[in-house]
Motif scaffolding. Sequence first.
Motif, PDB file in Angstrom:
ATOM      1  N   THR A 374       0.848  -1.296  -0.111  1.00 43.58           N
ATOM      2  CA  THR A 374      -0.277  -0.032   0.108  1.00 43.58           C
ATOM      3  C   THR A 374       0.804   0.966  -0.009  1.00 43.58           C
ATOM      4  O   THR A 374       1.757   1.198   0.809  1.00 43.58           O
ATOM      5  CB  THR A 374      -0.967  -0.085   1.231  1.00 43.58           C
ATOM      6  OG1 THR A 374      -1.715  -1.035   1.067  1.00 43.58           O
ATOM      7  CG2 THR A 374      -1.828   1.272   1.202  1.00 43.58           C
ATOM      8  N   LYS A 415      -0.696   5.037  -7.344  1.00 43.11           N
ATOM      9  CA  LYS A 415      -1.169   4.827  -6.338  1.00 43.11           C
ATOM     10  C   LYS A 415      -1.612   3.129  -6.082  1.00 43.11           C
ATOM     11  O   LYS A 415      -2.308   2.875  -6.993  1.00 43.11           O
ATOM     12  CB  LYS A 415      -2.293   5.739  -5.896  1.00 43.11           C
ATOM     13  CG  LYS A 415      -2.144   7.200  -5.902  1.00 43.11           C
ATOM     14  CD  LYS A 415      -3.177   7.890  -5.294  1.00 43.11           C
ATOM     15  CE  LYS A 415      -2.791   9.377  -5.018  1.00 43.11           C
ATOM     16  NZ  LYS A 415      -3.989  10.279  -4.490  1.00 43.11           N
ATOM     17  N   ASN A 417      -3.392   0.232  -3.223  1.00 45.36           N
ATOM     18  CA  ASN A 417      -3.808   0.035  -2.227  1.00 45.36           C
ATOM     19  C   ASN A 417      -4.306  -1.316  -1.966  1.00 45.36           C
ATOM     20  O   ASN A 417      -4.817  -2.237  -2.751  1.00 45.36           O
ATOM     21  CB  ASN A 417      -5.215   0.913  -2.231  1.00 45.36           C
ATOM     22  CG  ASN A 417      -6.022   0.586  -0.808  1.00 45.36           C
ATOM     23  OD1 ASN A 417      -5.098   0.455   0.411  1.00 45.36           O
ATOM     24  ND2 ASN A 417      -7.389   0.192  -0.603  1.00 45.36           N
ATOM     25  N   GLU A 418      -3.575  -1.838  -0.827  1.00 42.55           N
ATOM     26  CA  GLU A 418      -3.873  -3.458  -0.730  1.00 42.55           C
ATOM     27  C   GLU A 418      -3.387  -4.247  -1.835  1.00 42.55           C
ATOM     28  O   GLU A 418      -4.136  -5.349  -2.110  1.00 42.55           O
ATOM     29  CB  GLU A 418      -5.038  -3.790   0.027  1.00 42.55           C
ATOM     30  CG  GLU A 418      -5.391  -3.322   1.296  1.00 42.55           C
ATOM     31  CD  GLU A 418      -4.529  -4.111   2.572  1.00 42.55           C
ATOM     32  OE1 GLU A 418      -4.420  -5.382   2.296  1.00 42.55           O
ATOM     33  OE2 GLU A 418      -3.965  -3.543   3.272  1.00 42.55           O
TER      34      GLU A 418
END
Length: 560
Positions: A374, A415, A417-418
């Motif tokens: 992340t 970017k 995320n997870e």
Amino acid sequence: MYALNDFLTLVDSYIGSSSPWFPILLLGVGIFFTIYLKFPQIRYFKHAVRVVKGVYDKKDAHGDTSHFQALATALSGTVGTGNIAGVAMAIFIGGPAALFWMLVTAFLGMTTKFVEVTLSHKYREVDDRGEIAGGPMYYMKNKLKLPWMAGIFAFMVVFNSFGTGALPQINSIANSVFTTTGLDNWITGLVLAILLGFVILGGIKRIVKVTEKLVPGMALIYFIAAIIVVVYNYENVIPSFISIFRDAFTGTAAVGGFLGASISFAFSKGVGRGLFSNEAGQGSAPIAHASAKTEQPFAEGVVAILEPFIDTIIICTLTGLVLLSSGVWKEKLHNRFQYADMKIVTGVYDDTNPEQKMKLSNYVRNNKGIENFTGTLDVKGGKIQDEVSIIHARSLAEDVVFLNKDGSPLTKKIKVNEGSIVGDINYNIEGESLMHSAPLTAVAFTKSPMGKYGSWVVTLGLLLFAFSTTLAWAYYGGRSIVFLFGTKYLIFYRLFYCVIFFIGSFMDTTIVWTASLITTALMSLPNLVGIFMLRKDMKKTINDYWSYFGGEFPERKKLS
């Protein structure tokens, strides 16, 4: 895409063909009827061949198609991406043992399909256009007197015509064409959607005229090409056979880029892909068989015994041997990554290190032991600058490069995320990893004297296989629309079907396959329950046939 795929995967784990209850139900019904009817897939096999040849045909029999045409149409609905892409997907996830469970599913499925086709033909009707209308929804309505159950099944057929008949078929075709020629997916989709519309708007008679010519020809081409690959890699054939049966009871160890598979993975994926391939128990083929010209439901039922045998035991086994003997199932190959099939994890890993390979194996099997990344990914000149690794297609990706759409190296802050990329993705990610579905089979066919032309054989075979499957499912969905709403809405369904078919050409493969697993299970459930409820009716129908038929046959034995 990530969120949608995660949601569909979750749904599939509870109510789809990857759920723990579904393989047990499917195989359980097959085992029950195999014993209850005393192994009809063996006893009636020879008689089935004679029926297909037309030995017992009567010219004045009621129906729209011959036994052979009904078989060809039903086979066109089953011989498709399941035989090329489905086998590759099963082995990709479950290893060689998945093929073992596909074969078990097919053997039991020969009986299941015999039962569902016989009962559906027995309770068929004639619609307001004078065409034969049949399928499980009619025995549910006319015999079980459960119109609500019939309605649920018919609705699932319509839904599954998109999830099985349209989306994965064109998706596999377009991806295979792209792999072989570089032609954009949407172009392939548009051309074939127009051709699809022309055929299905002509109804069942135009469909059978196409399928009865496509199915035998395409099966022969694919069969010969597969034999060439297997013979060329003959030294790996016996080890491949051994791994199919050995791994069914031990699981498959990590080898090459393949990070291993448990017994349960092989079982669930083999059964699920087996059903997707031959559709035994799903209730789709009976819709085509209901149109056959015969007054004896048993006669058409025995014809259906041949479908899983041809589709899975012959064609899928050949595909499996091509994949295993060529060795491509465990090799990392250069490919364009699919985002829903990719995770970015923290840390740099090396799958040649036994300890790290074990951690990676645990991650792809259980999603545990390694932390998903992340943060912001720094990409310069197409290369990742951070201490991360990419897991793609259940393998550790290598030589990963980020490229702009024009092919130039990407420089960008991304970017994450997870483990999943956030926001619009207007670039491509390429590298070396395992492959699955139709592209993997295409590569396997190049490991032969055919060389690069082997992939063309797969592309052509997939085009014919998958397109004929799409035609059959358009008929299944159309018959269900007629059952639910009447013939006046049929034209709207067919037009919408063509639109969905086009859209599927450029959807993410992983999402398409996951959706098909869910729709397949939801359609199978009411049919499996229904035929079990009519088990005594089925036994009586068999006995009535032999009493009517006369003559002496070894298989003519009254069932007690």
